[in-house]
Design an enzyme around this catalytic site. Structure first.
Site, PDB file in Angstrom:
ATOM      1  N   LYS A  90       0.862  -1.185   0.000  1.00  0.00           N
ATOM      2  CA  LYS A  90       0.000   0.000   0.000  1.00  0.00           C
ATOM      3  C   LYS A  90       0.897   1.233   0.000  1.00  0.00           C
ATOM      4  CE  LYS A  90      -4.444   0.946   0.293  1.00  0.00           C
ATOM      5  NZ  LYS A  90      -5.555   0.177  -0.262  1.00  0.00           N
ATOM      6  N   GLY A 188     -26.523   1.898   1.175  1.00  0.00           N
ATOM      7  CA  GLY A 188     -25.557   2.564   0.287  1.00  0.00           C
ATOM      8  C   GLY A 188     -25.783   2.129  -1.148  1.00  0.00           C
ATOM      9  N   GLY A 190     -24.265   3.373  -4.004  1.00  0.00           N
ATOM     10  CA  GLY A 190     -23.237   4.003  -4.835  1.00  0.00           C
ATOM     11  C   GLY A 190     -22.831   3.086  -5.973  1.00  0.00           C
ATOM     12  N   VAL A 192     -21.053   0.381  -6.133  1.00  0.00           N
ATOM     13  CA  VAL A 192     -21.231  -1.059  -5.910  1.00  0.00           C
ATOM     14  C   VAL A 192     -22.674  -1.363  -5.501  1.00  0.00           C
ATOM     15  CG1 VAL A 192     -20.459  -3.060  -4.594  1.00  0.00           C
ATOM     16  CG2 VAL A 192     -18.823  -1.272  -5.184  1.00  0.00           C
ATOM     17  N   TYR A 194     -25.612   0.044  -5.905  1.00  0.00           N
ATOM     18  CA  TYR A 194     -26.712   0.078  -6.873  1.00  0.00           C
ATOM     19  C   TYR A 194     -26.649  -1.116  -7.826  1.00  0.00           C
ATOM     20  CZ  TYR A 194     -30.676   1.859  -9.290  1.00  0.00           C
ATOM     21  OH  TYR A 194     -31.955   1.976  -9.786  1.00  0.00           O
TER      22      TYR A 194
HETATM   23  P1  NAD Z   1     -19.556   5.054  -3.422  1.00  0.00           P
HETATM   24  O1  NAD Z   1     -18.931   6.250  -2.805  1.00  0.00           O
HETATM   25  O2  NAD Z   1     -19.814   5.019  -4.881  1.00  0.00           O
HETATM   26  O3  NAD Z   1     -20.944   4.732  -2.704  1.00  0.00           O
HETATM   27  C1  NAD Z   1     -21.161   4.841  -1.326  1.00  0.00           C
HETATM   28  C2  NAD Z   1     -22.631   5.201  -1.160  1.00  0.00           C
HETATM   29  O4  NAD Z   1     -22.927   5.182   0.238  1.00  0.00           O
HETATM   30  C3  NAD Z   1     -22.980   6.584  -1.689  1.00  0.00           C
HETATM   31  O5  NAD Z   1     -24.130   6.497  -2.490  1.00  0.00           O
HETATM   32  C4  NAD Z   1     -23.237   7.389  -0.417  1.00  0.00           C
HETATM   33  O6  NAD Z   1     -24.199   8.408  -0.594  1.00  0.00           O
HETATM   34  C5  NAD Z   1     -23.729   6.319   0.524  1.00  0.00           C
HETATM   35  N1  NAD Z   1     -23.620   6.636   1.939  1.00  0.00           N
HETATM   36  C6  NAD Z   1     -22.672   7.367   2.570  1.00  0.00           C
HETATM   37  N2  NAD Z   1     -22.943   7.443   3.883  1.00  0.00           N
HETATM   38  C7  NAD Z   1     -24.069   6.700   4.082  1.00  0.00           C
HETATM   39  C8  NAD Z   1     -24.837   6.383   5.229  1.00  0.00           C
HETATM   40  N3  NAD Z   1     -24.501   6.828   6.440  1.00  0.00           N
HETATM   41  N4  NAD Z   1     -25.933   5.603   5.059  1.00  0.00           N
HETATM   42  C9  NAD Z   1     -26.281   5.155   3.839  1.00  0.00           C
HETATM   43  N5  NAD Z   1     -25.596   5.431   2.714  1.00  0.00           N
HETATM   44  C10 NAD Z   1     -24.493   6.201   2.846  1.00  0.00           C
HETATM   45  O7  NAD Z   1     -18.631   3.824  -2.984  1.00  0.00           O
HETATM   46  P2  NAD Z   1     -18.557   2.385  -3.635  1.00  0.00           P
HETATM   47  O8  NAD Z   1     -17.452   2.359  -4.620  1.00  0.00           O
HETATM   48  O9  NAD Z   1     -19.919   1.954  -4.039  1.00  0.00           O
HETATM   49  O10 NAD Z   1     -18.057   1.541  -2.382  1.00  0.00           O
HETATM   50  C11 NAD Z   1     -18.952   1.199  -1.347  1.00  0.00           C
HETATM   51  C12 NAD Z   1     -18.186   0.495  -0.229  1.00  0.00           C
HETATM   52  O11 NAD Z   1     -17.553  -0.670  -0.765  1.00  0.00           O
HETATM   53  C13 NAD Z   1     -17.064   1.323   0.393  1.00  0.00           C
HETATM   54  O12 NAD Z   1     -16.937   0.964   1.750  1.00  0.00           O
HETATM   55  C14 NAD Z   1     -15.832   0.860  -0.365  1.00  0.00           C
HETATM   56  O13 NAD Z   1     -14.645   1.033   0.391  1.00  0.00           O
HETATM   57  C15 NAD Z   1     -16.152  -0.606  -0.539  1.00  0.00           C
HETATM   58  N6  NAD Z   1     -15.448  -1.217  -1.686  1.00  0.00           N
HETATM   59  C16 NAD Z   1     -15.642  -0.735  -2.941  1.00  0.00           C
HETATM   60  C17 NAD Z   1     -14.996  -1.336  -4.014  1.00  0.00           C
HETATM   61  C18 NAD Z   1     -15.193  -0.846  -5.411  1.00  0.00           C
HETATM   62  O14 NAD Z   1     -14.809  -1.569  -6.364  1.00  0.00           O
HETATM   63  N7  NAD Z   1     -15.796   0.307  -5.624  1.00  0.00           N
HETATM   64  C19 NAD Z   1     -14.144  -2.430  -3.794  1.00  0.00           C
HETATM   65  C20 NAD Z   1     -13.978  -2.911  -2.490  1.00  0.00           C
HETATM   66  C21 NAD Z   1     -14.643  -2.290  -1.443  1.00  0.00           C
END
Ligand code: NAD
Length: 355
Positions: A90, A188, A190, A192, A194
């Site tokens: 990292k 959530g 976002g 992932v 959706y």
């Molecule tokens: P993102 O930022 O696109 O989506 C996060 C969503 O959570 C947003 O829509 C936000 O409005 C919502 N949110 C924030 N606070 C909230 C709350 N208190 N209650 C309800 N909703 C809330 O992030 P993402 O890329 O979809 O990732 C989601 C999670 O998965 C994160 O913890 C991220 O670290 C983890 N993750 C993502 C990936 C990836 O490929 N994107 C890979 C591994 C882990």
């Protein structure tokens, strides 16, 4: 065993609570371009250390070191359990991504990654965009997730892996991976969350959704027939499965007693606030899918993507999360341990087998 005793100057790393026999910890300074960074290579037993680069305005260098040591170790476990030919590393850049980030800063970082000759492979993380990684790629080939090397956004693969993990958990708890009629609280919506919700909808699940972003919730209600609930109640919804896909540490002493779902399986990183919260879930008969196992689809897509966009291997490896989790859940019962303890054990076993 070396009887070496760390001196004051080295004790900051070697005696650090998060230090776990890390192979390299490199402190990076490029005065001209304002770069302060730490690159931690935890373990290269299985291959070069792959792990994202995080840009964060750490209050102190010690905080940055803590993150670099902890997160790089986490990547070793994640890559090992995902059965990738990669170790864990990292990088953290101490800067405010909103104010301090420049193409020159990212290029300077790239030059330092290049100096490590491929021991560390970098990628996107918090505070870093695809454009930033293109700047890094100008100076080093030891980078993934760029247009030249990647499949683009890893989120669809993360969502696919989480969907497969939910099927594995359903198979274990309900005796069938069929999600028809099963109710799922997706917290959530976002990148992932959706995508996951859409896959669950197609599989016949009933959705309960929450997000602080009202537009995302409205879309899920219209497009996926979901029922909206308050974000604060997402964990306590009366559903079969809770899928946390927002922030970390959502499973804690305050929330665990209120959980009604039989399964917790979602994408969020660091879902358990403490290991005790995992023990408490197990005592309540709630099956928890360890976060770093179920959300590995993203790193799999970054690691195995080939130029040209063929994702056959990536999809197959991501879908293998279903079998890996099934194995973890069975061992958790046989060995009377939490699934997260079994996942760590599995990572150790894979590392030991190569030593
Ligand atoms: P993102 O930022 O696109 O989506 C996060 C969503 O959570 C947003 O829509 C936000 O409005 C919502 N949110 C924030 N606070 C909230 C709350 N208190 N209650 C309800 N909703 C809330 O992030 P993402 O890329 O979809 O990732 C989601 C999670 O998965 C994160 O913890 C991220 O670290 C983890 N993750 C993502 C990936 C990836 O490929 N994107 C890979 C591994 C882990």
């Amino acid at each position: 065993m070396n009887a070496f005793t760390p001196s004051l100057a080295t004790s900051a790393v070697f005696n650090h609570i998060e230090y776990d026999d890390h192979e390299d910890v490199v402190f990076v300074r490029d005065k001209k371009h304002g770069l302060f960074a730490i690159i931690a290579v935890h373990d290269t037993t299985l291959g070069p250390a792959l792990g994202g680069c995080r840009i964060w305005p750490y209050a102190t260098p010690e905080e940055a070191l803590t993150d670099a040591l902890r997160l790089s170790r986490g990547m070793t476990y994640k890559n090992a359990v995902a059965d990738l030919p990669l170790g864990g590393g990292k990088a953290v850049i101490i800067a405010d991504p909103k104010k301090d980030k420049t193409p020159e800063l990212m290029q300077a970082f790239g030059r330092h990654v290049e100096r490590l000759s491929g021991t560390y492979i970098t990628a996107e993380d918090v505070g870093v965009s695809p454009d930033d990684m293109e700047q890094v790629a100008k100076e080093t080939g030891h980078v993934r997730g760029t247009q030249a090397t990647g499949l683009g956004d890893p989120s669809p693969y993360t969502a696919l892996g989480v969907f497969c993990g939910i099927q594995a958990a359903a198979e274990h708890v309900f005796g069938s991976a069929d999600l028809t009629g099963k109710s799922v609280s997706v917290q959530g919506l976002g990148h992932v969350g959706y995508d996951l919700a859409a896959q669950l909808h197609r599989a016949g699940a009933k959705l309960v959704v929450s997000d602080i972003n009202e537009a995302a919730v409205a879309r899920a209600v219209t497009e996926l027939g979901a029922t909206a609930i308050e974000t604060a109640n997402a964990h306590a919804a009366d559903v079969d499965i809770f899928a946390p896909c927002a922030l970390g540490a959502g499973l804690n002493a305050q929330t665990v007693p209120g959980i009604r779902a039989r399964i917790i399986a979602g994408a969020a990183n660091n879902q358990l606030k403490t290991p005790d919260d995992g023990v408490a879930l197990r005592k309540r008969g709630v099956l928890y899918a360890p976060d770093y196992v179920i959300n590995a689809g993203g790193v799999i897509s970054i690691a195995l993507a080939k130029p040209g966009g063929n994702d056959t291997e990536v999809r197959a490896k991501t879908e293998a999360i279903r079998a890996t989790l099934g194995n973890i859940f069975r061992r958790s019962e046989q060995e009377n341990s939490t699934p997260e303890a079994i996942a760590d054990r599995l990572a150790h076993e894979r590392l030991q087998a190569h030593k």
